[in-house]
Design a protein around this motif. Sequence first.
Motif, PDB file in Angstrom:
ATOM      1  N   LEU A 130       0.847  -1.190   0.000  1.00  0.00           N
ATOM      2  CA  LEU A 130       0.000   0.000   0.000  1.00  0.00           C
ATOM      3  C   LEU A 130       0.886   1.245   0.000  1.00  0.00           C
ATOM      4  O   LEU A 130       1.673   1.452   0.919  1.00  0.00           O
ATOM      5  N   GLY A 131       0.790   2.050  -1.027  1.00  0.00           N
ATOM      6  CA  GLY A 131       1.637   3.230  -1.172  1.00  0.00           C
ATOM      7  C   GLY A 131       2.722   3.061  -2.215  1.00  0.00           C
ATOM      8  O   GLY A 131       3.429   4.024  -2.539  1.00  0.00           O
ATOM      9  N   SER A 132       2.860   1.852  -2.750  1.00  0.00           N
ATOM     10  CA  SER A 132       3.967   1.623  -3.691  1.00  0.00           C
ATOM     11  C   SER A 132       3.759   2.319  -5.035  1.00  0.00           C
ATOM     12  O   SER A 132       4.734   2.633  -5.719  1.00  0.00           O
ATOM     13  N   ILE A 133       2.519   2.573  -5.413  1.00  0.00           N
ATOM     14  CA  ILE A 133       2.304   3.325  -6.659  1.00  0.00           C
ATOM     15  C   ILE A 133       2.937   4.699  -6.530  1.00  0.00           C
ATOM     16  O   ILE A 133       3.686   5.147  -7.413  1.00  0.00           O
ATOM     17  N   ASN A 134       2.638   5.375  -5.432  1.00  0.00           N
ATOM     18  CA  ASN A 134       3.199   6.707  -5.202  1.00  0.00           C
ATOM     19  C   ASN A 134       4.724   6.663  -5.174  1.00  0.00           C
ATOM     20  O   ASN A 134       5.391   7.456  -5.851  1.00  0.00           O
ATOM     21  N   HIS A 135       5.288   5.736  -4.424  1.00  0.00           N
ATOM     22  CA  HIS A 135       6.750   5.654  -4.318  1.00  0.00           C
ATOM     23  C   HIS A 135       7.391   5.306  -5.664  1.00  0.00           C
ATOM     24  O   HIS A 135       8.446   5.841  -6.014  1.00  0.00           O
ATOM     25  N   THR A 136       6.739   4.421  -6.412  1.00  0.00           N
ATOM     26  CA  THR A 136       7.290   4.024  -7.715  1.00  0.00           C
ATOM     27  C   THR A 136       7.208   5.162  -8.717  1.00  0.00           C
ATOM     28  O   THR A 136       8.185   5.449  -9.426  1.00  0.00           O
ATOM     29  N   MET A 137       6.072   5.842  -8.760  1.00  0.00           N
ATOM     30  CA  MET A 137       5.910   6.922  -9.735  1.00  0.00           C
ATOM     31  C   MET A 137       6.816   8.104  -9.409  1.00  0.00           C
ATOM     32  O   MET A 137       7.360   8.757 -10.318  1.00  0.00           O
ATOM     33  N   LEU A 138       7.009   8.421  -8.132  1.00  0.00           N
ATOM     34  CA  LEU A 138       7.929   9.486  -7.760  1.00  0.00           C
ATOM     35  C   LEU A 138       9.365   9.125  -8.146  1.00  0.00           C
ATOM     36  O   LEU A 138      10.133   9.976  -8.618  1.00  0.00           O
ATOM     37  N   SER A 139       9.722   7.867  -7.963  1.00  0.00           N
ATOM     38  CA  SER A 139      11.062   7.414  -8.336  1.00  0.00           C
ATOM     39  C   SER A 139      11.263   7.526  -9.846  1.00  0.00           C
ATOM     40  O   SER A 139      12.302   8.018 -10.316  1.00  0.00           O
ATOM     41  N   ILE A 140      10.265   7.098 -10.617  1.00  0.00           N
ATOM     42  CA  ILE A 140      10.356   7.175 -12.072  1.00  0.00           C
ATOM     43  C   ILE A 140      10.434   8.627 -12.529  1.00  0.00           C
ATOM     44  O   ILE A 140      11.230   8.974 -13.413  1.00  0.00           O
TER      45      ILE A 140
END
Length: 199
Positions: A130-140
């Motif tokens: 939960l929250g990995s979309i945000n963390h992944t998209m910010l990283s990208i």
Amino acid sequence: MKRYFVTGIDTDAGKTIASAILVEKLKADYWKPIQAGEPTDSDSIRSLVSPDRIIHPEGIVLKAPMSPHAAAKLEDIDLRANQLSVPETENNLIIEGAGGLLVPINDEEFVINLAKQFDVEAILVSRNYLGSINHTMLSIAYLKQNGFKVAGIIFNDTPNPETERFILQYSQLPCLGRIGQLTEVTPATIQSQLKNIDL
């Protein structure tokens, strides 16, 4: 000859497991530029891959298991990215970062800067939670906006097809594979994942 810098959306994304799989998939050497704390990731890799794989000595080993900038200060070390250079090899090479993209090396530099310094493509490891979309998209977004070369994404642990679909559609980055949820991490389970990596 292929060279990749394995980074993650957070410290526990699964960079070392992904690195072990990539080392075996590409029959590559392995190198950890910055190691903070023990046991070392090099030792973990050594225990998981074929005995003929070359594990290069770390660029620097810091004693404290914390951010490299803080661990270096504890030892009165002025750690700089330009102090690190890629080991000489004619083989494929997997370089594993420390922590996530923006883990500091010092007050001005981040671990991900090493990918640009070494002129290698980054592979982003994303773990579904939960929250990995945000963390992944910010990283990208950071990687793209700052001109890093990105080979693609590896998804790790519990599958989440909708999360993965959204990330791939929005980012337009290729999926390099999916690592299944591993109840134990052994040489055998690393070998079992090779078919799931497309690189």
